[in-house]
Design an enzyme around this catalytic site. Structure first.
Site, short mmCIF file in Angstrom:
data_model
loop_
_atom_site.label_atom_id
_atom_site.label_comp_id
_atom_site.label_asym_id
_atom_site.label_seq_id
_atom_site.Cartn_x
_atom_site.Cartn_y
_atom_site.Cartn_z
N SER A 209 0.85 -1.19 0.00
CA SER A 209 0.00 0.00 0.00
C SER A 209 0.88 1.24 0.00
CB SER A 209 -0.94 -0.01 1.22
OG SER A 209 -1.92 1.01 1.09
N ASN A 210 0.32 2.37 0.37
CA ASN A 210 1.08 3.62 0.42
C ASN A 210 0.56 4.48 1.57
OD1 ASN A 210 -1.18 5.32 -0.66
ND2 ASN A 210 -0.85 4.02 -2.46
#
Length: 402
Positions: A209-210
């Protein structure tokens, strides 16, 4: 102005920000509105009734009876008198009482008697504003049909910096004036917004993810919904929730799910804003069981995800607007312009991680907007709510020219 001749009932609760109510009254009177003020008892500790009665040219209401004569201040009559009621500042306590039906003073009695639209302009310290109980009370008040002039980002009385600062009186006036326009500025529009990160699973417990929080996308959804638009918000995993009843939220996790949801609503939307931070790559194979640690290294076979904006953008129909976002660390303008052209955007909003306070996780943002004619407009560092209103105003100007 649209406020001319309108009957405005201003409620003032006990906050240090009550000093701003004097300017708010003055601006309302200048706009030729008829103003009456009702104060909570604690509000008198921050600003005198004499000040507000002098500015409003009407006696300030403090309790159910006038102490000198015993005459009743009829809260039902006052609630019916107003064309609009606004409580500014609205403290956490006032929000709680209005959300839960706790009626123990003239101010809350008038609120519960009011048949007119009611706005709340909260003012409190950042942690009080973010507290789950405050956020829940605000959601409940929106569900009841009330409106909010959301607090602004800045230095607070505590010395902390964050959201919770009472909106400036000039900005409150703009919201109230817009309310009395013949119709909301975006009432006939359908808006699609993607927001937040995507989560690409590796196995049942791990993912790629980020750092996107979704705050910018959610702020834009609230801004366009407040302007009357019907907003579809396609959101990756985030702790945020949308307030406005005009927002329909579609929750997704992966890039593929976000693409499918965006594709479903793309064709019907007058405006599409691609604000989500979508993963560029995802594991080609997702392990069914947790991957055990083996050896000194591990390799993942990644496959490119669908470019949502790049796939949908070329199918833009006449009259449809598309706004993209670009988060860059180098050659920012060149990279953003290239993305604008490749993906058939009308505007691209550039964030640079080189600007302090901009980008992921912050409550603030600093943007540069580039349009398809290569015009560049730079904005100062602002709260994300204010940035959202700047983007709204750009779009409204475009629609008004059409």
């Amino acid at each position: 102005m649209n406020l001319k001749g309108k009957k405005i009932l201003l409620g003032v609760s006990g906050s240090i920000a009550a000093y701003k109510s004097a300017l708010l009254v003055r601006l309302l009177v200048k706009a030729e509105a008829e103003v009456r003020v009702v104060m909570s008892q604690s509000a008198k500790e921050f600003i005198t009734p004499l000040t507000l009665s002098t500015l409003s040219k009407n006696p300030v209401l403090l309790s159910f009876t006038k102490s000198e004569t015993g005459e009743w201040n009829n809260h039902v009559e006052l609630g019916l008198w107003a064309d609009l009621m606004i409580i500014a500042p609205a403290t956490a306590k006032t929000l709680s009482k209005c959300a839960t039906g706790h009626c123990d003073d003239l101010l809350t009695a008038i609120y519960f008697s009011a048949r007119c639209p009611v706005y709340f302009a909260p003012a409190m310290d950042v942690d009080m504003f973010r507290h789950p109980s405050t956020q829940q009370n605000m959601r409940q008040l929106v569900a009841y049909g009330n409106f909010f002039v959301y607090p602004e980002h800045g230095e607070l009385a505590s010395g902390l910096i964050g959201d919770g600062r009472l909106a400036e009186p000039e900005n409150i006036i703009k919201v109230l004036d817009s309310h009395f326009a013949k119709q909301p500025s975006a009432v006939s529009k359908r808006v699609l917004i993607t927001a937040g990160p995507t989560v690409e699973p590796i196995d049942p417990v791990r993912f790629i993810s980020n750092r996107s929080s979704g705050k910018m996308g959610y702020a834009m959804a609230e801004a366009f919904a407040a302007a009357g638009a019907q907003v579809t918000l396609v959101s990756g995993p985030t702790h945020l929730k949308a307030f406005n009843a005009n927002i329909s939220t579609v929750h997704v996790e992966t890039a593929h799910q976000m693409f499918e949801a965006a594709e479903d609503h793309f064709g019907e939307s007058d405006l599409v804003i691609f604000a989500a931070a979508v993963a560029d790559y995802a594991p080609r194979v997702v392990a069914e069981q947790k991957i055990k640690k083996q050896g000194d290294s591990m390799s993942l076979d990644l496959a490119k995800t669908t470019d949502i904006a790049g796939t949908l953008g070329p199918g833009k129909r006449n009259g449809q607007l598309i706004i993209g976002f670009a988060l860059e660390t180098e050659n920012e303008l060149a990279h953003a312009h290239d993305k604008l052209v490749r993906k058939n955007f009308d505007y691209i909003v550039l964030n640079s991680l080189n600007d302090p306070g901009a980008g992921f996780a912050h409550d603030t943002n600093k943007i540069t907007v580039i349009d398809k004619n290569n015009n560049v407009q730079q904005f100062d560092l602002k709260s994300k709510d204010e940035v959202a209103r700047d983007i709204l105003n750009l779009v409204l100007a475009q629609w008004n020219e059409a």
